[in-house]
Write an enzyme that holds these catalytic residues in place. Structure first.
Site, short mmCIF file in Angstrom:
data_model
loop_
_atom_site.label_atom_id
_atom_site.label_comp_id
_atom_site.label_asym_id
_atom_site.label_seq_id
_atom_site.Cartn_x
_atom_site.Cartn_y
_atom_site.Cartn_z
N HIS A 41 0.83 -1.23 -0.10
CA HIS A 41 -0.12 -0.10 0.10
C HIS A 41 0.79 1.25 0.03
O HIS A 41 0.40 2.40 0.37
CB HIS A 41 -1.03 -0.02 1.23
CG HIS A 41 -0.45 -0.12 2.73
ND1 HIS A 41 -0.85 -0.67 3.70
CD2 HIS A 41 0.78 0.64 3.06
CE1 HIS A 41 -0.25 -0.49 4.74
NE2 HIS A 41 0.75 0.37 4.18
N HIS A 56 -1.84 5.44 9.13
CA HIS A 56 -0.44 5.94 9.34
C HIS A 56 -0.76 7.58 9.83
O HIS A 56 0.31 8.40 9.49
CB HIS A 56 0.54 6.00 8.15
CG HIS A 56 0.44 4.67 7.40
ND1 HIS A 56 -0.74 4.19 6.97
CD2 HIS A 56 1.53 3.81 7.30
CE1 HIS A 56 -0.38 3.04 6.20
NE2 HIS A 56 1.06 2.71 6.59
N HIS A 90 10.81 -3.37 5.51
CA HIS A 90 10.91 -2.09 5.13
C HIS A 90 11.45 -1.30 6.57
O HIS A 90 10.80 -1.81 7.70
CB HIS A 90 10.33 -1.02 4.30
CG HIS A 90 8.70 -0.81 4.85
ND1 HIS A 90 7.87 -2.01 5.18
CD2 HIS A 90 8.20 0.16 4.89
CE1 HIS A 90 6.75 -1.38 5.31
NE2 HIS A 90 7.01 -0.07 5.39
N GLU A 95 4.22 -4.59 9.48
CA GLU A 95 2.92 -4.71 8.61
C GLU A 95 2.83 -6.28 8.27
O GLU A 95 1.63 -6.36 7.82
CB GLU A 95 3.10 -3.64 7.46
CG GLU A 95 3.23 -2.27 7.90
CD GLU A 95 3.22 -1.15 6.84
OE1 GLU A 95 2.92 0.05 7.23
OE2 GLU A 95 3.26 -1.42 5.70
#
Ligand SMILES: [Fe+3]
Ligand SMILES: [Fe+3]
Lengths: 117, 280, 280, 117
Positions: free
Chosen positions: C12, C59, C193, C240
């Site tokens: 995403h 976020h 990440h 995530e």
């Protein structure tokens, strides 16, 4: 999943009711703020419109129809703010809903508190 | 290590706060209620807690239907209260606590309780009335409070058994915290009452006295009830007993009931006060 | 009865949305990424879902640190998106769904998942980018979306095992819903990440490929990792993967991996795309 | 309770850091709104003051010191809004934090994506 058992004279505030009453409850929730209470009292109908209440909800507000508000999806938590606006306390509200006088309603509470009735 | 010295159940009815604001404690209507409190205030004076973990429910001040947590807890160093729309006076901010709070939040989430964790939240009468009634001079700023809010408004609500289990994890978290702190738990709200509908004014002395007994001797008996059963036996807002269960769940040592008072009605609601000493 | 026809994992990353806004899909930088999508879009066209249950993380659009849920889910009939502060274009509102949503919320809370239940919430790129990349003409208004947000920002975060368990209850809730609906699950975000610190730019192809394999064959192996282990092996934002686990947990029938693509990097992030057909 | 394992070059955003950085993160969160971004750019220091940032936080904002912001309790989610304000993307931010040029940082990402380095 175990659905709620119906209880007479009780409006379970569940998802269905909460969808139905969202705008109404949002309006009543806004009455936490003094400036909103003032705006409401200046023009109740306009304030209802601003929050997108439907006809039944607006009518129930204007008529102080507490049962009508519950049927229209009102939650007693937010309706209590509306009651405050009207300078009504919970016993006044109880009397309205049960069709008693406030004195009768209070007497019933005392009886029940003693384990009677 | 931190230890839990007591659990206290208390009503949080707004009318109590209003009565105190207007010096009505000695009037016939309120006297039998307020007469229950001096022994508990004395105990709190003699056994001052460093921290109070306060289980309550928000009634539409901080949380609305837009995003309503099942379980929320504060981790802030201060909690403001505010205008609730119907005239209860605000009180000085409640002092918070961050270290034990985060320790508890971490323990709970590590153990599969899906908390909403709040670094800033306003607390309503569910939290402020118990503080006022225990410290009537509002001299509570030295007490660090950890507020825990349980959804008692919109269905689905957490099962009573889940609330008892939540309390158990609070107990483990508190007792694994490596600072010497005295912690007192407040289970607020209850007892039987119903504010809405043609059934408004429902009170069951029988159910309440059963709850007060079982809370000490067999809390699982209360926790085994469904939300539906509580509504039937205790009224639509009788579900606030969930806060008592959370409080009780945290105590797994020796219990001693030091004081107890039942009185109904105040406003539309039955009130129960219990001071339960806890030791290992 | 409602049935789960597929689970889809997808990135995403905001840069994907920005690339689409600027027609950069065929540039060398983005092509290997976007080339993965046509087979999935085709499958969605041939097997149109009535409902998409979309696991993502907010976020910092809807939720801030003041009251941050571990698990939040929407029950609204519409979800707006909004300015996120750094230039991603807003897209048309996402269509919601209320009946199945409340059914799921009720099942979850009944089964001791302490959801924050949202009747109004803004969804950020975690939700909008997957919708845009699957329906690039933004013709998705007929798809009813149930957004589910998992805290991936502030510790404590839910354990991977808790997220897998959350998915299991979603599966049971969906399959006990008495309307004939095709439901597709999106597990969004990932893969390895790290955005912050001197370790920024961390990517582990090895960990990602292991996750993509285990997600199908042995999700418990991923769920057995701690949050710390995921950070070490997949970077600070590698957590995530929890959304993939929630999605996977809901599928307990026969799985068939119809399509898979791994590509890194897009922006600072590794991307994994999997289309997993589900049947009983 | 299993505490987070320290990882080099990583600032676990936990309760301690989140307490420390609350004002900073609240300020950055506000930058979601265009009018706040405008107010911020007109007078960065005044805007920091308005949100109650401490000296170290204000200095790190004024100096675009991303590592300093992390050390002061910043969360990368909200710092990303600050980065957006500066028209920096995540690779620019990565380069600043790692002390590389943006080109070097991008090349590192490509290497890692291929399973090297
Ligand atoms: Fe209450
Ligand atoms: Fe993300």
């Amino acid at each position: 999943m175990c659905p709620l058992t119906p209880v007479e004279g009780t409006y379970h505030f569940d998802g269905k009711m909460s969808n139905k009453g969202y705008a109404l409850n949002k309006m009543c929730y806004s009455l936490n703020a003094a400036e909103c209470r003032e705006e409401f009292s200046k023009d109740e109908k306009a304030y209802c419109e601003k929050f997108g209440l439907n006809e039944a909800q607006t009518a129930a507000i204007l008529n102080r129809d507490i049962i009508g508000l519950l049927e229209a999806g009102g939650s007693i938590y937010y309706l209590a703010k509306f009651a405050g606006q009207l300078k009504l306390n919970m016993q006044d509200i109880g009397a309205i809903q049960t069709g008693m006088t406030v004195e009768e309603f209070k007497a019933m509470l005392v009886q029940r508190g003693q384990g009677n009735g | 290590m931190a230890k839990i010295t007591a659990g206290i159940t208390t009503s949080h009815i707004p009318a109590i706060g209003v009565a105190m604001d207007n010096n009505l404690e000695e009037t016939p209507y309120f006297k039998p209620f307020f007469d229950g409190y001096p022994p508990v205030r004395q105990w709190l004076h003699d056994n001052p807690p460093d921290v109070v973990v306060l289980f309550y429910n928000d009634h539409g001040l901080e949380f609305f239907l837009d995003r309503k947590p099942t379980f929320a807890m504060g981790v802030a160093d201060k909690y403001e209260n505010a205008d609730e729309g119907w005239g209860i006076a605000t009180i000085p901010p409640i002092t918070g606590e961050t270290e034990l709070s985060w320790h508890i939040a971490t323990h709970l989430i590590e153990n599969d309780f899906d908390m909403t964790v709040c670094q800033e939240m306003k607390v309503d009468h569910g939290c402020t009335v118990p503080m006022s009634v225990m410290w009537p001079d509002k001299n509570y700023s030295h007490i660090k409070v950890i507020p825990v809010a349980i959804n008692c408004e919109r269905h689905p609500m957490p099962n009573p058994s889940r609330c008892l289990a939540l309390g158990k994890e609070f107990g483990k978290a508190i007792e694994s915290f490596d600072q010497d702190l005295n912690v007192v738990l407040f289970g607020t709200g209850g007892m039987s009452h119903q504010l809405d509908g043609q059934r408004a004014g429902f009170i069951s002395r029988e159910f309440d006295l059963w709850c007060m007994d079982k809370l000490i001797t067999d809390p699982q008996a209360i926790a085994d009830l469904s939300i539906s059963e509580i509504i039937q036996r205790g009224g639509a807002q009788g579900v606030e007993i969930n806060m008592w269960l959370a409080m009780r769940g945290a105590m797994h040592g020796n219990l001693k009931l030091l004081h107890s008072n039942y009185y109904a009605p105040i406003s539309n609601t039955a009130t129960g006060l219990q001071l339960i000493e806890h030791s290992h």
